[in-house]
Design an enzyme around this catalytic site. Sequence first.
Site, mmCIF file in Angstrom:
data_model
loop_
_atom_site.group_PDB
_atom_site.id
_atom_site.type_symbol
_atom_site.label_atom_id
_atom_site.label_comp_id
_atom_site.label_asym_id
_atom_site.label_seq_id
_atom_site.Cartn_x
_atom_site.Cartn_y
_atom_site.Cartn_z
ATOM 1 N N SER A 60 16.929 21.443 20.449
ATOM 2 C CA SER A 60 16.874 21.473 18.984
ATOM 3 C C SER A 60 17.966 22.318 18.336
ATOM 4 O O SER A 60 18.270 22.126 17.171
ATOM 5 C CB SER A 60 15.503 21.966 18.508
ATOM 6 O OG SER A 60 15.352 23.344 18.753
ATOM 7 N N LYS A 103 14.835 28.732 14.982
ATOM 8 C CA LYS A 103 15.422 27.774 14.032
ATOM 9 C C LYS A 103 16.320 28.532 13.064
ATOM 10 O O LYS A 103 16.340 29.751 13.018
ATOM 11 C CB LYS A 103 14.332 27.042 13.234
ATOM 12 C CG LYS A 103 13.328 26.277 14.069
ATOM 13 C CD LYS A 103 13.918 25.068 14.725
ATOM 14 C CE LYS A 103 12.838 24.357 15.540
ATOM 15 N NZ LYS A 103 13.362 23.710 16.703
#
Length: 184
Positions: A60, A103
């Site tokens: 990711s 993230k």
Amino acid sequence: MFSGRFAQTAQRVAQRMRHKSLVGLAKSSSLKVLYFVNFVCVAHLFAENVGWVYATSGPSMLPTMSATGELVLENRMISPERLQRGDLITFVSPLTPGRVVCKRIIGLPGDIICVDPTGQLAPSTEHVVIPKHHVWVSGDNASLSRDSRMYGPVSMALIKGKLVAKVYPFRDFTIFRNNFNYID
């Protein structure tokens, strides 16, 4: 008679020496265990409140971080109010509460964010206002990231820390700089 007393005295001295060496050994062992327990407590407190080196893996955050795994340095002495767009953060996953994920912050409280600019998970015309005490996060590799597009704004209470640097493999050592450009 003299040799009998000498033998008894020698036995008593030997017993005392054995007793003292066992007591000394016990004290020495207990001190080593105590030092080890203290070290573990200090390491735990440091990792929970100051920072630590953690392993990352998954696609990711490509290309910022490798999918096969790297070691990153995390700073836990952060104030959520000082976070900025573009910062790499770690937080407890809203989808899997036992898991900590990494993230990039895309939106701060009060920002209006396009839910999914790629159009894969929501129409690219759908926008949301980030509520107070929340952030909008996204993986750098949007097509392989489960992020705010799936679970919405993330509460600042879930944030654990801010990533400072990639420290291993050594040839890829990088200090993470915030080069995020915000357009008003």
